[in-house]
Motif scaffolding. Structure first.
Motif, PDB file in Angstrom:
ATOM      1  N   SER A 141       0.845  -1.196   0.000  1.00  0.00           N
ATOM      2  CA  SER A 141       0.000   0.000   0.000  1.00  0.00           C
ATOM      3  C   SER A 141       0.885   1.253   0.000  1.00  0.00           C
TER       4      SER A 141
ATOM      5  N   TYR B 160       1.150   5.273   1.164  1.00  0.00           N
ATOM      6  CA  TYR B 160       0.588   6.220   2.132  1.00  0.00           C
ATOM      7  C   TYR B 160       1.052   7.636   1.821  1.00  0.00           C
TER       8      TYR B 160
ATOM      9  N   GLY C 274       0.642   9.785   6.606  1.00  0.00           N
ATOM     10  CA  GLY C 274       0.278   8.429   7.032  1.00  0.00           C
ATOM     11  C   GLY C 274      -1.117   7.977   6.631  1.00  0.00           C
ATOM     12  N   GLU C 275      -1.792   8.759   5.780  1.00  0.00           N
ATOM     13  CA  GLU C 275      -3.120   8.301   5.342  1.00  0.00           C
ATOM     14  C   GLU C 275      -2.977   7.386   4.125  1.00  0.00           C
ATOM     15  N   LEU C 276      -3.850   6.389   4.075  1.00  0.00           N
ATOM     16  CA  LEU C 276      -3.794   5.440   2.954  1.00  0.00           C
ATOM     17  C   LEU C 276      -4.142   6.156   1.649  1.00  0.00           C
TER      18      LEU C 276
END
Ligand code: FE2
Ligand code: FE2
Length: 348
Positions: A18, A20, A24-26
């Motif tokens: 993933s 980010y 730190g947000e996806l």
């Protein structure tokens, strides 16, 4: 898996990890198939490196989606074969001939499973078409989406297959509704609306005669228009009285109906449909099912060009599964978080 500079990715690669944002947000979940549309999004967030699947891995073996067409040829063939099976069955019933629903369901359900598990299918499922009536294509798309939902919800493989079969057959009763009502542009009269609604009980009767009264296909045909708040039809079931398979098909059904172009109306934008589903998950549709669905599909809106209600054009650079209609949009050099700017909305 290997690490490459973001500038080097070619469309069709699949993220092995993933991605980010710096806070730190996806941004993009693992398993996302990269497209040109996502390049400016990654650049916007200053992502310099990404991990992608190796060519050898299952994800990247599939052919890339050719430009201007929808999907690799084997997928298009499986899809159109499934649609023509449904079209043939429903056509024969309209002419008063007997139909083996069990055989039709098994064959078309298996084909829907093949389509569902093709890597990257969500990128182009809505663009798969084979020139058949909406009802037939819709049946197969709902089969594909319901199979995926069953998988995302952790159902065993055999249950996924059963859900796919029941989903493909969910509108079988429409074979007994006059076609002019099904394709009527604009509002139905109250009588026409009642005739259209009768497809759920008609479907139950057709399928129960072959599968038995408690089997999944007849139950799903009967219950897919039930709603958790009791406002559905035909019986006004409440909460989880309808089977899980019926609640899965209800979500897939609403999504496909709202996103599809019809003769008389264009499909609605993805973010609007997902926002609607998310809202309905608080009242009408199963919240666990809608959440699983929206979380997996919301990334499809990333990188899209959108218009804000103040007339500005922008690009979606961060999505938000809680509020799919309120992403972060890059407009010129500024980022507008629609969760903060409640006065603004997306209009197209
Ligand atoms: Fe239906
Ligand atoms: Fe339907």
């Amino acid at each position: 898996m290997h690490r490459i500079p973001t500038s080097d990715f070619s469309p069709g690669k699949v993220l092995a990890r993933s991605v980010y944002t710096p806070s730190g947000e996806l941004l993009l979940p693992e398993g996302t198939r990269l497209t040109e549309r996502l390049r400016p999004v990654l650049t916007e967030w200053g992502v310099t490196e990404i991990c992608v699947e190796d060519e050898r891995s299952g994800h990247t073996k599939a052919a890339a989606v050719p430009k201007g067409t929808a999907g690799p040829e084997p997928v298009r063939l499986a899809y159109s074969r499934a649609v023509s099976l449904v079209a043939k069955g429903m056509g024969e019933l309209r002419q008063g001939r007997p139909v083996s629903w069990r055989r039709l369901g098994e064959e078309s359900g298996e084909l829907a499973m093949t389509v569902a598990f093709e890597p990257g299918i969500l990128e182009y499922l809505h663009r798969l078409h084979c020139g058949e009536d909406y009802t037939f294509e819709h049946s197969v798309k709902v089969g594909v989406l319901a199979a995926l939902l069953a998988k995302w919800l952790g159902l065993a493989f055999t249950d996924q297959v059963e859900v796919a079969v029941a989903a493909v057959l969910h509108d079988a009763g429409k074979a007994l509704v006059p076609p002019e009502i099904l394709s009527k542009p604009g509002r139905l009269t109250p009588e026409e609306f009642e005739a259209a609604k009768a497809h759920s009980t008609a479907g139950y009767d057709l399928l129960a005669a072959e599968y038995g009264p408690d089997a999944l296909p007849p139950r799903v045909a009967l219950e897919h228009h039930e709603r958790m708040d009791g406002r559905g039809y035909p019986r006004g079931l409440q909460g989880r009285e309808a089977l899980l398979a019926s609640r899965i098909v209800a979500v897939a059904d609403v999504y496909d109906a709202m996103t599809s172009d019809r003769v008389y109306q264009r499909g609605q934008p993805e973010y609007a449909v997902l926002a609607h589903l998310r809202e309905s998950g608080f009242s009408q549709l199963d919240p666990r099912v809608t959440r699983a669905f929206v979380e997996r599909l919301v990334y499809r809106t990333l990188g899209r060009l959108v218009r804000l209600s103040n007339g500005q054009l922008g690009r979606v650079v961060l999505v938000n599964a809680q509020e799919p209609g309120r992403p972060i949009v890059a407009v010129g050099n500024s980022l507008i978080d629609l969760r903060q700017h409640r006065d603004l909305s997306l209009v197209g």
